[in-house]
Design a protein around this motif. Sequence first.
Motif, PDB file in Angstrom:
ATOM      1  N   SER A 210       0.849  -1.194   0.000  1.00 41.71           N
ATOM      2  CA  SER A 210       0.000   0.000   0.000  1.00 41.71           C
ATOM      3  C   SER A 210       0.877   1.234   0.000  1.00 41.71           C
ATOM      4  O   SER A 210       2.015   1.207   0.475  1.00 41.71           O
ATOM      5  CB  SER A 210      -0.915   0.001   1.227  1.00 41.71           C
ATOM      6  OG  SER A 210      -0.147  -0.142   2.401  1.00 41.71           O
ATOM      7  N   PRO A 295      -4.073  11.947   0.360  1.00 42.20           N
ATOM      8  CA  PRO A 295      -5.258  11.103   0.228  1.00 42.20           C
ATOM      9  C   PRO A 295      -5.227   9.970   1.258  1.00 42.20           C
ATOM     10  O   PRO A 295      -4.245   9.819   1.990  1.00 42.20           O
ATOM     11  CB  PRO A 295      -5.087  10.515  -1.168  1.00 42.20           C
ATOM     12  CG  PRO A 295      -3.609  10.359  -1.300  1.00 42.20           C
ATOM     13  CD  PRO A 295      -2.968  11.431  -0.447  1.00 42.20           C
ATOM     14  N   PHE A 297      -4.612   6.125   1.885  1.00 49.11           N
ATOM     15  CA  PHE A 297      -3.704   5.238   1.141  1.00 49.11           C
ATOM     16  C   PHE A 297      -4.474   4.210   0.310  1.00 49.11           C
ATOM     17  O   PHE A 297      -5.620   3.893   0.601  1.00 49.11           O
ATOM     18  CB  PHE A 297      -2.736   4.547   2.091  1.00 49.11           C
ATOM     19  CG  PHE A 297      -3.377   3.557   3.028  1.00 49.11           C
ATOM     20  CD1 PHE A 297      -3.456   2.214   2.685  1.00 49.11           C
ATOM     21  CD2 PHE A 297      -3.900   3.963   4.243  1.00 49.11           C
ATOM     22  CE1 PHE A 297      -4.047   1.301   3.540  1.00 49.11           C
ATOM     23  CE2 PHE A 297      -4.498   3.060   5.109  1.00 49.11           C
ATOM     24  CZ  PHE A 297      -4.572   1.724   4.752  1.00 49.11           C
ATOM     25  N   ARG A 457       8.038  11.181  17.100  1.00 56.01           N
ATOM     26  CA  ARG A 457       8.345  10.938  15.701  1.00 56.01           C
ATOM     27  C   ARG A 457       9.492  11.832  15.280  1.00 56.01           C
ATOM     28  O   ARG A 457       9.372  13.047  15.310  1.00 56.01           O
ATOM     29  CB  ARG A 457       7.138  11.237  14.839  1.00 56.01           C
ATOM     30  CG  ARG A 457       6.001  10.273  15.040  1.00 56.01           C
ATOM     31  CD  ARG A 457       4.906  10.760  14.172  1.00 56.01           C
ATOM     32  NE  ARG A 457       3.797   9.822  14.104  1.00 56.01           N
ATOM     33  CZ  ARG A 457       2.865   9.924  13.189  1.00 56.01           C
ATOM     34  NH1 ARG A 457       2.920  10.880  12.282  1.00 56.01           N
ATOM     35  NH2 ARG A 457       1.870   9.076  13.172  1.00 56.01           N
TER      36      ARG A 457
HETATM   37  P1  ADP Z   1       1.936  12.590   8.956  1.00 53.90           P
HETATM   38  O1  ADP Z   1       2.128  12.660  10.409  1.00 53.90           O
HETATM   39  O2  ADP Z   1       3.193  12.274   8.231  1.00 53.90           O
HETATM   40  O3  ADP Z   1       1.283  13.806   8.374  1.00 53.90           O
HETATM   41  P2  ADP Z   1      -0.230  10.467   9.092  1.00 53.90           P
HETATM   42  O4  ADP Z   1       0.106   9.540  10.166  1.00 53.90           O
HETATM   43  O5  ADP Z   1      -1.427  11.299   9.299  1.00 53.90           O
HETATM   44  O6  ADP Z   1       0.999  11.352   8.645  1.00 53.90           O
HETATM   45  O7  ADP Z   1      -0.441   9.612   7.795  1.00 53.90           O
HETATM   46  C1  ADP Z   1       0.139   9.971   6.610  1.00 53.90           C
HETATM   47  C2  ADP Z   1      -0.330   9.122   5.472  1.00 53.90           C
HETATM   48  O8  ADP Z   1      -0.107   7.750   5.750  1.00 53.90           O
HETATM   49  C3  ADP Z   1      -1.791   9.250   5.088  1.00 53.90           C
HETATM   50  O9  ADP Z   1      -1.856   9.756   3.776  1.00 53.90           O
HETATM   51  C4  ADP Z   1      -2.300   7.828   5.139  1.00 53.90           C
HETATM   52  O10 ADP Z   1      -3.150   7.559   4.059  1.00 53.90           O
HETATM   53  C5  ADP Z   1      -1.032   7.001   5.043  1.00 53.90           C
HETATM   54  N1  ADP Z   1      -1.180   5.639   5.602  1.00 53.90           N
HETATM   55  C6  ADP Z   1      -1.810   5.259   6.735  1.00 53.90           C
HETATM   56  N2  ADP Z   1      -1.774   3.911   6.861  1.00 53.90           N
HETATM   57  C7  ADP Z   1      -1.107   3.419   5.790  1.00 53.90           C
HETATM   58  C8  ADP Z   1      -0.760   2.117   5.324  1.00 53.90           C
HETATM   59  N3  ADP Z   1      -1.076   1.021   6.019  1.00 53.90           N
HETATM   60  N4  ADP Z   1      -0.078   2.021   4.170  1.00 53.90           N
HETATM   61  C9  ADP Z   1       0.262   3.110   3.475  1.00 53.90           C
HETATM   62  N5  ADP Z   1      -0.049   4.342   3.846  1.00 53.90           N
HETATM   63  C10 ADP Z   1      -0.718   4.521   4.985  1.00 53.90           C
END
Ligand code: ADP
Length: 728
Positions: A210, A295, A297, A457
């Motif tokens: 994904s 978006p 994922f 993080r």
């Molecule tokens: P950040 O703190 O970097 O802004 P988030 O934790 O909110 O990020 O998530 C960032 C992105 O990770 C989102 O676009 C979400 O769709 C994606 N995401 C969440 N779970 C998965 C997954 N299992 N595989 C791939 N992408 C994922």
Amino acid sequence: MSTLRFDALKASMNREPVAVTEQPKRSQAFGANVFGFSAMENSLPKSTYKNLLTAIEKNQTINRDIADQIANAMKEWALSKGATHYTHWFQPLTGATAEKHDAFFETTAPGRALERFEGNQLVQQEPDASSFPNGGIRNTFEARGYTAWDPTSPAFIFGTTLCIPTVFVAYTGEALDYKTPLLRALHAVDDAATAVARYFDKNVKKVSASLGWEQEYFLIDKSLAVSRPDLELTGRTLLGHSSAKGQQLDDHYFGTIPSRALSFMRDLETESILLGIPVKTRHNEVAPNQFELAPIFEEANLAVDHNSLLMDLMKKVADRHHFKVLFHEKPFAGVNGSGKHNNWSLSTDTGVNLLAPGKTPMSNLQFLTFFINTIKAVHDNEELLRASIASASNDHRLGANEAPPAIMSVFIGAQLTKVLSELEGVTKGKLSPQEKTDLKLNVVGKIPEILLDNTDRNRTSPFAFTGNKFEFRAVGSTANCANPMTVLNSIVAKQLKEFKKEADVLIDKKGLKKDEAIFNVLREYIKQSRNILFEGNGYGEDWKKEAKKRGLSNNKNTPEALKIKIDPKTIVLYEELGVMNTTEIEARYEIEVEEYIHRIQIEGRVLGDIARNHVIPTAVKYQNILIHNVRGLKDIYGKDFNKYASEQLLLISDISKHIEAINSGVTTMINERKKANIIAESIEKAEAYCKKVKPLFDEIRYSCDKLELLIDDELWPLAKYRELLFTT
Ligand code: ADP
Ligand code: MG
């Protein structure tokens, strides 16, 4: 302010947000312009639909009869939505998307016509596409390239054209696009990960990668952008003094979205939703006029297509809103650049995210298996991963104290570091049954609780574990995600295959129990991969020294970084997995090296033009005004004039110094380009552009930017940073 600049600024300030109408419920509009599974199910005979699903699932070819039925249904659906044309939509190695529209319309007899679209037009096309980069794969006498339907990514209507996602391959079968190797890599990781996932659950038949990308970008008023040939031709400013106010106050980040930008976003989101792109998040980024869109994922191949489509869409929608959208990784010096985080994970057809810790010790062993294998894959292939994000534009960003360094490392957080240490240290040699139980209860069993607290993080890490996925943060905002995704999925596929082999030996030959065998192999991997784990500040100087000691690569520029792409180790990796053959690997390398040369060459030319045709003439004009002034003062004060004209005289000589520096800088740069251009070997030429041509940009820019501060604002022809960055 020059009249040109003033008019542009006035126009941009007076602009009202463009009105947009939105569906109150996006869920209802979602995918309305996509020939997705529900549209197919509704329009295809049951058996045809089932056949198609099986073919997609098992990677089988679709026979002609089925293709005809699908084509017909697709055509009827597209016509009902007002489409007049169709196109095979693909992603050649230019990085952009390509399309060549054909009308459904056909004549059948004199004066008679109908709309036609058949299986063979759906499945395969031969565009006259001989001018795309091919790295020598296609000789002109054999310049044929084919596009072939990718049924795993659904067709969609863009404007009035039915777009069919396709792969693009040479007559001789080699890939000429981004999608083909990506699909092969996804297939490889599916095979390898499914075999490993079946240690834990025999029901698993498929594993999908994904991808959730996060797209950063700048919005600049169109009329202001027009005054900047550098923005128009290279996507970034090659000169421009920084604005007195930049991002120091951090007042843009997550701030209220300016209304014109918001109206652009709403319009963009409405269109994205119709195209099935599940856009979710929007916010202001760190730099002024910088924003982000993310978006939900999706399966990696679809997510890659959606990112390419979105970037196209953004340019079109921006135009409607009198904006120019900038995807360049570093459009402005002195403020943050843009990236495109790639969030990545693996999940099974039984609905399990393999990188999410589970509730039971056994499912946590599964999590640890995929987690540790990914770390090992990055450890063993860090240089190739670095190469996957190399580009002339991303060079400005990597290691520039706002983006991850050019050194690859993995951040996993304090808690998981502890878990790995404990796992590594629990036992030497074989596990006793008792120890195994303890291990499960004490360490492995506690991971879910541990992770809940794990909120620290580290934003400086290029590759970070963030709870249930890895986040590859060094990807550039202009990149086609297929490139890093092909590498990441390939290296993980290779690693999982090796892991399976090693664990099977322990089970079959040494008679170890399954989980014991798995644990033993993982423990060795933890030891072997230690060097790639780094929790500290990735921006710091200390890390560079430490990384060097650890033997990690630090390839600071693209020519250096690309070399690993044709290393024998890389060739073996791709050939064994069936992702690319030697010809394809070498061709891609050649294309990327050439692209680097061209980008720097174009920037050099544009900078030379602006410096000589815009900056110097403006400087001379202002200097003449000063000279006129000094002469007048001399008329009035005679030999005492010095007392009254000292500042002017200083300015006159400063201007001359800068003009002289710019002129000689440009001449030297042109000479260095000439020298570079006659180098036959492309990588050496790229190095010459990198080491001899590019550094001169800074010298030329320095004097141009100084002149910007000295010269009467009324004369300055180029929109200034404060105007570009603070008008929306
Ligand atoms: P950040 O703190 O970097 O802004 P988030 O934790 O909110 O990020 O998530 C960032 C992105 O990770 C989102 O676009 C979400 O769709 C994606 N995401 C969440 N779970 C998965 C997954 N299992 N595989 C791939 N992408 C994922
Ligand atoms: Mg992110």
